[in-house]
Design an enzyme around this catalytic site. Sequence first.
Site, short mmCIF file in Angstrom:
data_model
loop_
_atom_site.label_atom_id
_atom_site.label_comp_id
_atom_site.label_asym_id
_atom_site.label_seq_id
_atom_site.Cartn_x
_atom_site.Cartn_y
_atom_site.Cartn_z
N LYS A 1 0.84 -1.21 0.00
CA LYS A 1 0.00 0.00 0.00
C LYS A 1 0.87 1.25 0.00
CE LYS A 1 -3.79 -2.58 1.82
NZ LYS A 1 -4.44 -3.22 2.96
N GLN B 1 -5.12 -2.10 9.02
CA GLN B 1 -4.89 -3.41 8.40
C GLN B 1 -5.50 -4.52 9.27
OE1 GLN B 1 -3.36 -3.98 5.29
NE2 GLN B 1 -4.22 -6.00 5.69
N ASP C 1 -11.80 2.09 3.13
CA ASP C 1 -12.09 0.67 2.94
C ASP C 1 -13.60 0.44 2.74
OD1 ASP C 1 -10.02 -1.14 2.82
OD2 ASP C 1 -9.71 -1.20 5.01
#
Length: 285
Positions: free
Chosen positions: A52, A96, A119
């Site tokens: 990322k 995460q 997300d």
Amino acid sequence: MAILIDGKKISASVKAQVAQEAASLKAKGLFPGLAVVLVGDDPASRIYVNNKKKACEATGIYSEEYALPKTTTQQQLMELIGRLNDKPEIHGILVQSPLPEALDEAAVVEAISPQKDVDAFHAYNVGKLMQGRPVFQPCTPAGVIELIRSTGTEITGKNCVVIGRSDIVGKPMAMLLLQCNGTVTICHSATKNLKEISSQADILVSAVGKAGFVTADMVKPGAVVIDVGMNRDAEGKLCGDVEFAQVEPIASYITPVPGGVGPMTIAMLMRNTITAAKLQNGMAL
Ligand code: NAP
């Protein structure tokens, strides 16, 4: 023989678009920024976080990494999320998963400002998706839609079968296909006659997490087959859910693993970060 859907190539073109958008926002004085939070030392999570960061560098998105020890308390993590919610340089926050077991992941997701929830896991954004008006498109399912579109396949009116009903992949995948006017069936571990259902699919998306799960007898000849699964085979090699050698000869299009859905997820995260930066600065999306 199916045509291979090249996720690496398609993700590179999404990232190139993102880089252009990032450059044009910077020219207006807006520097899109993403914070990535990693708790603990899970090696797979570390690889995802590094990827990322690399994608941020490649697209010109500013990034901050917060690598916290496994012993981090819920309160410490919530305080960090609070600070990031208030930080103007940060437009997107990604925590995460999985978090260490002692931490309440659902509470952490709900603590992220919905405007920074790149997300699209926060209940607000899940609700917007259910209403057919998503602000952020959930990354992996949105990547799958791009892959299907790349084939020129019209989703409207097609029988779409999603195997898997997780909050991260299966459910939002079904919602996005529905939004594209697909006729969608969701299958899960209690589904009866799975083969009968999956073999009706014009578009079959597998998100189960079991190597070799989708066999040729489950696939309609000419179907578009998208393999979200990321598993290890008996030799420890990365593979998807689909028995590729069996299914590839009968599908019209198929994604490989690796090189299919995986690269798209990060590209869509970059796109969502641009959306978040615009949203927080009152710009048209
Ligand atoms: P998950 O939370 O474990 O969900 C798996 C789903 O598969 C569940 O809904 C489960 O049904 C269903 N399932 C399990 N056994 C089944 C069976 N025998 N028949 C029908 N359905 C069955 O996993 P996930 O987070 O959605 O991830 C799925 C896979 O995608 C994993 O391999 C993961 O690594 C991969 N993934 C890839 C990406 C990417 O970027 N490429 C991103 C996210 C996930 P129940 O609900 O009934 O238990």
